[in-house]
Design a protein around this motif. Structure first.
Motif, mmCIF file in Angstrom:
data_model
loop_
_atom_site.group_PDB
_atom_site.id
_atom_site.type_symbol
_atom_site.label_atom_id
_atom_site.label_comp_id
_atom_site.label_asym_id
_atom_site.label_seq_id
_atom_site.Cartn_x
_atom_site.Cartn_y
_atom_site.Cartn_z
ATOM 1 N N ALA A 1 -0.594 -7.953 -11.020
ATOM 2 C CA ALA A 1 0.504 -8.334 -10.178
ATOM 3 C C ALA A 1 -0.511 -9.274 -8.700
ATOM 4 C CB ALA A 1 1.766 -7.967 -10.482
ATOM 5 N N LEU A 2 -0.708 -7.961 -8.243
ATOM 6 C CA LEU A 2 -1.385 -8.137 -6.955
ATOM 7 C C LEU A 2 -3.062 -8.519 -7.370
ATOM 8 C CD1 LEU A 2 -1.399 -4.425 -6.001
ATOM 9 C CD2 LEU A 2 -0.369 -6.469 -5.248
ATOM 10 N N SER A 3 -3.293 -8.918 -8.036
ATOM 11 C CA SER A 3 -4.944 -9.740 -8.662
ATOM 12 C C SER A 3 -4.841 -11.201 -8.730
ATOM 13 C CB SER A 3 -5.712 -9.441 -10.088
ATOM 14 O OG SER A 3 -5.939 -7.695 -10.038
ATOM 15 N N ARG A 4 -3.216 -10.950 -9.140
ATOM 16 C CA ARG A 4 -3.199 -12.655 -8.898
ATOM 17 C C ARG A 4 -3.192 -13.349 -7.527
ATOM 18 N NH1 ARG A 4 0.032 -11.153 -14.006
ATOM 19 N NH2 ARG A 4 1.533 -10.886 -12.769
ATOM 20 N N ALA A 5 -2.139 -12.846 -6.870
ATOM 21 C CA ALA A 5 -1.685 -13.268 -5.394
ATOM 22 C C ALA A 5 -2.824 -12.468 -4.804
ATOM 23 C CB ALA A 5 -0.590 -11.262 -4.917
ATOM 24 N N ALA A 6 -4.019 -11.495 -4.303
ATOM 25 C CA ALA A 6 -5.256 -11.793 -4.394
ATOM 26 C C ALA A 6 -6.452 -13.778 -4.671
ATOM 27 C CB ALA A 6 -6.347 -10.300 -4.527
ATOM 28 N N ALA A 7 -6.094 -13.662 -5.686
ATOM 29 C CA ALA A 7 -6.733 -14.448 -6.373
ATOM 30 C C ALA A 7 -5.968 -16.156 -5.484
ATOM 31 C CB ALA A 7 -6.700 -15.577 -7.796
ATOM 32 N N ARG A 8 -4.577 -15.851 -5.165
ATOM 33 C CA ARG A 8 -3.765 -17.259 -4.804
ATOM 34 C C ARG A 8 -3.935 -16.717 -3.174
ATOM 35 N NH1 ARG A 8 2.312 -18.305 -5.892
ATOM 36 N NH2 ARG A 8 1.572 -19.612 -4.984
ATOM 37 N N ILE A 9 -4.386 -15.603 -2.750
ATOM 38 C CA ILE A 9 -4.386 -15.821 -0.931
ATOM 39 C C ILE A 9 -6.089 -15.973 -0.577
ATOM 40 C CG2 ILE A 9 -4.612 -14.213 0.907
ATOM 41 C CD1 ILE A 9 -2.420 -12.418 -0.470
ATOM 42 N N GLY A 10 -7.034 -16.372 -1.381
ATOM 43 C CA GLY A 10 -8.319 -16.543 -1.646
ATOM 44 C C GLY A 10 -8.659 -15.471 -0.357
ATOM 45 N N ARG A 11 -8.679 -14.546 0.298
ATOM 46 C CA ARG A 11 -9.332 -13.457 1.251
ATOM 47 C C ARG A 11 -8.635 -11.810 1.265
ATOM 48 N NH1 ARG A 11 -7.030 -16.893 3.734
ATOM 49 N NH2 ARG A 11 -5.678 -16.816 5.947
ATOM 50 N N PRO A 12 -9.173 -11.683 2.091
ATOM 51 C CA PRO A 12 -8.452 -9.851 2.014
ATOM 52 C C PRO A 12 -7.384 -10.112 2.529
ATOM 53 C CG PRO A 12 -11.378 -10.423 2.199
ATOM 54 C CD PRO A 12 -11.133 -11.302 1.775
ATOM 55 N N ALA A 13 -6.328 -9.401 2.696
ATOM 56 C CA ALA A 13 -5.284 -9.544 3.749
ATOM 57 C C ALA A 13 -4.674 -7.985 3.162
ATOM 58 C CB ALA A 13 -4.410 -9.689 2.569
ATOM 59 N N VAL A 14 -4.207 -7.741 4.916
ATOM 60 C CA VAL A 14 -3.784 -6.091 4.633
ATOM 61 C C VAL A 14 -2.694 -6.163 3.519
ATOM 62 C CG1 VAL A 14 -2.324 -4.698 5.867
ATOM 63 C CG2 VAL A 14 -4.423 -6.147 7.087
ATOM 64 N N LEU A 15 -2.510 -4.818 2.708
ATOM 65 C CA LEU A 15 -1.166 -5.247 1.363
ATOM 66 C C LEU A 15 -0.430 -4.235 2.579
ATOM 67 C CD1 LEU A 15 -0.036 -5.096 -1.133
ATOM 68 C CD2 LEU A 15 -1.813 -3.277 -1.950
ATOM 69 N N ILE A 16 1.264 -4.604 2.469
ATOM 70 C CA ILE A 16 1.551 -3.503 3.130
ATOM 71 C C ILE A 16 3.035 -3.151 2.619
ATOM 72 C CG2 ILE A 16 3.797 -3.273 5.174
ATOM 73 C CD1 ILE A 16 1.567 -5.068 7.200
ATOM 74 N N PRO A 17 3.044 -2.423 1.843
ATOM 75 C CA PRO A 17 4.054 -1.614 0.831
ATOM 76 C C PRO A 17 5.818 -1.616 1.451
ATOM 77 C CG PRO A 17 2.063 -0.409 0.271
ATOM 78 C CD PRO A 17 1.869 -1.037 1.825
ATOM 79 N N MET A 18 6.731 -1.618 0.425
ATOM 80 C CA MET A 18 7.788 -1.825 1.261
ATOM 81 C C MET A 18 8.395 -0.972 0.788
ATOM 82 S SD MET A 18 7.252 -3.622 4.738
ATOM 83 C CE MET A 18 9.108 -3.398 5.133
ATOM 84 N N ASP A 19 8.178 -0.286 -0.665
ATOM 85 C CA ASP A 19 9.225 0.726 -1.245
ATOM 86 C C ASP A 19 8.405 1.739 -2.109
ATOM 87 O OD1 ASP A 19 7.959 -0.593 -3.109
ATOM 88 O OD2 ASP A 19 10.276 -1.312 -4.156
ATOM 89 N N ASP A 20 9.326 2.887 -1.536
ATOM 90 C CA ASP A 20 8.689 4.309 -2.107
ATOM 91 C C ASP A 20 7.636 3.629 -3.456
ATOM 92 O OD1 ASP A 20 9.387 5.517 -0.030
ATOM 93 O OD2 ASP A 20 11.096 6.239 -0.779
#
Length: 424
Positions: free
Chosen positions: A74-93
């Motif tokens: 899921a994170l790889s698919r999201a990264a492909a759509r974003i298209g450049r490095p992004a800050v990843l911020i988890p919001m739950d444990d």
């Protein structure tokens, strides 16, 4: 000009399928107002978070949130759509622990803190937390982790009754809410029934002495720490009203300096070698004249916007600044005191249950949902909340998979823990 590097987007990772998670909305608004392109995993296009004008793109998690492979895909698919490095911020444990375990494989696609995973897992695991507090010299309620039903009954008599029964890894509880993450128990038969549920929870049952609460007894700390242990942003607050009453989330909270709570939180972060955002809960024990550390979460707490400075700095912005190698502005001592946080959908039932009135008294209020510049999420919440039933507290922490639940390997072990584009 924004002090944040607006060329670097952010992705919020939340695996708990809770469309009323106001902390995620606070993070989207905080970064979006600073000009950052914000992405987030949401429950659907009609969820309140998906309606925010500050959310650039909504992603939907369709795998098993307890399976490492599904999270990575899921994170790889999201990264492909974003298209450049992004800050990843988890919001739950669950998301926070998964992100830390996947850090070596996510580098290049995401910017992440460099905290080691093992201390993080110890702090999040409620059974391990008791031992960690002993090692660090932090006050923690006497706790037993029984290996049998007979040991559990014996612990009940030794620590209480009543006692607080907790599952050590609540993020692994089966979906559906049949089991609560925390329960107050008084009888031996209750304890036996809970212990019998352990094989299907993915957790150990622990029994803890009940620390008497009361008005003004519950406190919290939110902070963002740099890799060298420097506290970049945050502070201490008091839980004025909770839902469910006595042991629930913050319905109304106040920003109040508490040097003893902050010292304990800093000692915890230093002992963990912590880098990133930390949320910790404390309860004052009048008999022992001490603050007990009750809970630690390796991610932003839902009411983190209470600790917003006049410059707009909060723990989420501080994390983005830190991970993009930008200087975090120093916060003057005693900055922005007297702020109040109110979760509208929980505040009223909490006040009714507590039998007392909350007074604003001219203080600056941070509303969880309402914002004049972003009204759609509040309207979506207000329209959907009555159907959920505001007077029915959530039973434990649900983590529905939202899709298939594959059998076999690949799940987060006991040692750990695609949507449509929207433009602002």
């Amino acid at each position: 000009m924004s002090p944040l590097d607006t060329r670097v987007p952010a992705l919020l990772l939340r695996l708990d399928r809770n469309p009323f998670h106001h902390g995620s909305l606070g993070a989207v608004r905080s970064l979006g107002r600073a000009g950052v392109e914000v992405h987030a995993f949401v429950e659907g296009a009609r969820s309140p978070l998906a309606r925010s004008r500050y959310l650039r793109c909504a992603h939907e998690f369709t795998g098993d949130p307890h399976t490492t492979g599904d999270i990575e895909r899921a994170l790889s698919r999201a990264a492909a759509r974003i298209g450049r490095p992004a800050v990843l911020i988890p919001m739950d444990d669950l998301g926070a622990l998964a992100a830390h375990r996947l850090t070596p494989r996510l580098r290049g696609a995401y910017l992440l803190p460099r905290a080691p995973a093992e201390p993080l897992e110890r702090a999040a695991d409620k059974a391990e937390l008791a031992e960690l507090c002993r090692e660090l010299g932090l006050t923690h309620p006497p706790t037993a982790v029984p290996d049998s039903a007979a040991e559990a009954v014996a612990a009940l008599g030794r620590l209480g009754p009543p006692v607080v029964a907790k599952w050590s890894r609540p993020w692994l509880l089966p979906p559906g809410g049949a089991l609560r993450s925390t329960t107050v128990v008084s009888g031996a038969e209750q304890v036996r029934r809970l212990f019998a549920c352990a094989p299907r929870t993915g957790s150990r049952l622990l029994l803890q002495r009940l620390v008497p609460g009361g008005a003004g007894a519950d406190w919290f700390f939110h902070g963002c720490f740099a890799a060298d242990g420097t506290l970049l942003a945050g502070g201490t607050g008091r839980k004025d009203l909770a839902w469910p009453p006595g042991a629930g989330l913050t319905a109304v909270g106040s920003r109040v300096p508490n040097a003893e709570v902050e010292r304990a939180a800093r000692r915890l972060a230093a002992g963990l070698g912590y880098h990133g955002v930390l949320d910790a809960d404390f309860r004052w024990d009048a008999a022992a004249r001490a603050y007990h550390l009750l809970d630690v979460n390796p991610r932003p707490g839902a009411q983190f916007r209470l600790f917003t400075e006049r410059s707009g700095l909060d723990v989420v912005r501080a994390l983005h600044l830190d991970l993009t190698c930008r200087a975090v502005p120093a916060v003057p001592a005693g900055a922005a005191p007297g702020r109040v946080f109110v979760a509208e959908n929980y505040g009223l039932p909490a006040a009714l249950a507590a039998g007392r009135r909350w007074r604003r008294a001219g203080r600056e209020v941070e509303w969880a949902w309402f914002a004049a510049d972003d009204p759609a999420p509040f309207l979506a919440m207000a329209g959907a909340w009555p159907r959920r039933g505001p007077l029915r507290p959530r039973r434990g922490r649900r983590h529905a998979s939202g899709g298939r639940r594959p059998a076999g390997g690949g799940r987060l072990s006991a040692a750990t823990a695609g949507g449509a584009r929207r433009t602002a």
